[in-house]
Design a protein around this motif. Structure first.
Motif, short mmCIF file in Angstrom:
data_model
loop_
_atom_site.label_atom_id
_atom_site.label_comp_id
_atom_site.label_asym_id
_atom_site.label_seq_id
_atom_site.Cartn_x
_atom_site.Cartn_y
_atom_site.Cartn_z
N SER A 148 61.75 33.90 42.29
CA SER A 148 63.20 33.98 42.33
C SER A 148 63.60 35.29 43.01
CB SER A 148 63.77 33.93 40.92
OG SER A 148 63.47 35.12 40.23
N ASN A 149 64.89 35.48 43.21
CA ASN A 149 65.37 36.73 43.78
C ASN A 149 65.18 37.91 42.84
OD1 ASN A 149 66.16 35.50 46.15
ND2 ASN A 149 68.23 35.08 45.41
N GLU A 150 64.94 37.63 41.57
CA GLU A 150 64.73 38.68 40.58
C GLU A 150 63.30 39.17 40.57
OE1 GLU A 150 66.11 37.25 36.84
OE2 GLU A 150 68.02 36.61 37.67
N GLY A 151 62.39 38.55 41.33
CA GLY A 151 61.00 38.96 41.36
C GLY A 151 60.14 38.09 40.47
N ALA A 152 58.88 38.40 40.46
CA ALA A 152 57.92 37.61 39.69
C ALA A 152 56.78 38.50 39.25
CB ALA A 152 57.38 36.47 40.54
N MET A 153 56.13 38.11 38.17
CA MET A 153 54.92 38.79 37.70
C MET A 153 53.74 38.01 38.27
SD MET A 153 53.52 41.20 35.90
CE MET A 153 54.68 41.77 34.70
N ILE A 154 52.96 38.65 39.10
CA ILE A 154 51.82 38.00 39.74
C ILE A 154 50.55 38.63 39.20
CG2 ILE A 154 50.67 37.54 41.94
CD1 ILE A 154 53.45 37.74 43.24
N GLY A 155 49.62 37.78 38.77
CA GLY A 155 48.35 38.26 38.23
C GLY A 155 47.19 37.62 38.95
N ALA A 156 46.11 38.36 39.09
CA ALA A 156 44.90 37.85 39.72
C ALA A 156 43.71 38.27 38.89
CB ALA A 156 44.77 38.37 41.14
N HIS A 157 42.73 37.39 38.81
CA HIS A 157 41.51 37.67 38.06
C HIS A 157 40.32 37.29 38.94
CE1 HIS A 157 38.69 37.94 34.73
NE2 HIS A 157 38.20 36.78 35.13
N LEU A 158 39.39 38.21 39.13
CA LEU A 158 38.17 37.94 39.87
C LEU A 158 37.01 38.09 38.91
CD1 LEU A 158 36.87 37.42 42.67
CD2 LEU A 158 36.69 39.90 42.91
N ASP A 159 36.29 36.98 38.65
CA ASP A 159 35.19 37.06 37.69
C ASP A 159 33.89 37.47 38.39
OD1 ASP A 159 34.02 34.75 38.80
OD2 ASP A 159 34.69 33.44 37.19
N LYS A 160 32.83 37.62 37.60
CA LYS A 160 31.55 38.11 38.13
C LYS A 160 30.94 37.20 39.17
CE LYS A 160 30.37 40.87 34.13
NZ LYS A 160 29.38 41.15 33.08
N SER A 161 31.27 35.91 39.15
CA SER A 161 30.71 34.97 40.13
C SER A 161 31.48 34.99 41.45
CB SER A 161 30.73 33.54 39.57
OG SER A 161 32.06 33.03 39.56
N GLY A 162 32.64 35.66 41.48
CA GLY A 162 33.47 35.70 42.67
C GLY A 162 34.63 34.72 42.64
N LYS A 163 34.81 33.99 41.52
CA LYS A 163 35.94 33.06 41.41
C LYS A 163 37.23 33.86 41.23
CE LYS A 163 37.93 29.34 38.69
NZ LYS A 163 37.84 28.57 37.44
N LEU A 164 38.20 33.63 42.11
CA LEU A 164 39.48 34.31 42.08
C LEU A 164 40.54 33.34 41.56
CD1 LEU A 164 41.22 36.79 42.85
CD2 LEU A 164 41.49 35.74 45.10
N THR A 165 41.28 33.76 40.54
CA THR A 165 42.36 32.96 39.97
C THR A 165 43.67 33.72 40.14
OG1 THR A 165 40.83 32.08 38.31
CG2 THR A 165 43.18 31.82 37.86
N LEU A 166 44.71 33.02 40.62
CA LEU A 166 46.03 33.61 40.83
C LEU A 166 47.02 32.94 39.89
CD1 LEU A 166 47.85 35.45 42.61
CD2 LEU A 166 48.22 33.44 44.05
#
Length: 75
Positions: A3-21
């Motif tokens: 939205s125009n108010e912004g967003a909370m964005i999180g990312a997680h990279l585990d030991k195997s290299g899997k990236l989750t957004l």
């Protein structure tokens, strides 16, 4: 999700290299990348990945603004 108010964005990279957004707590994407080396050759970069990319495909540089950044490292 965004939205125009912004967003909370999180990312997680585990030991195997899997990236989750996640955006506003909702998982929106996953991709298989490369795990971090114990002694990486390049430093932490926010908004771009100029050296050795985590993901195999090229991704354009971030063009917005970041008002707050929280980094959490876990063993």
């Amino acid at each position: 999700l965004l939205s125009n108010e912004g967003a909370m964005i999180g990312a997680h990279l585990d030991k195997s290299g899997k990236l989750t957004l996640a955006i506003n707590g909702q998982e929106v994407s996953t991709a298989q990348g490369r795990p971090f080396a114990s002694h990486p050759a390049d430093g932490l970069q926010i908004g771009e990945d100029a050296s050795s990319q985590v993901l195999d495909e090229g991704i354009p540089n971030f063009q917005g603004s970041i008002s707050e950044l929280v980094l959490s490292l876990k063993n």
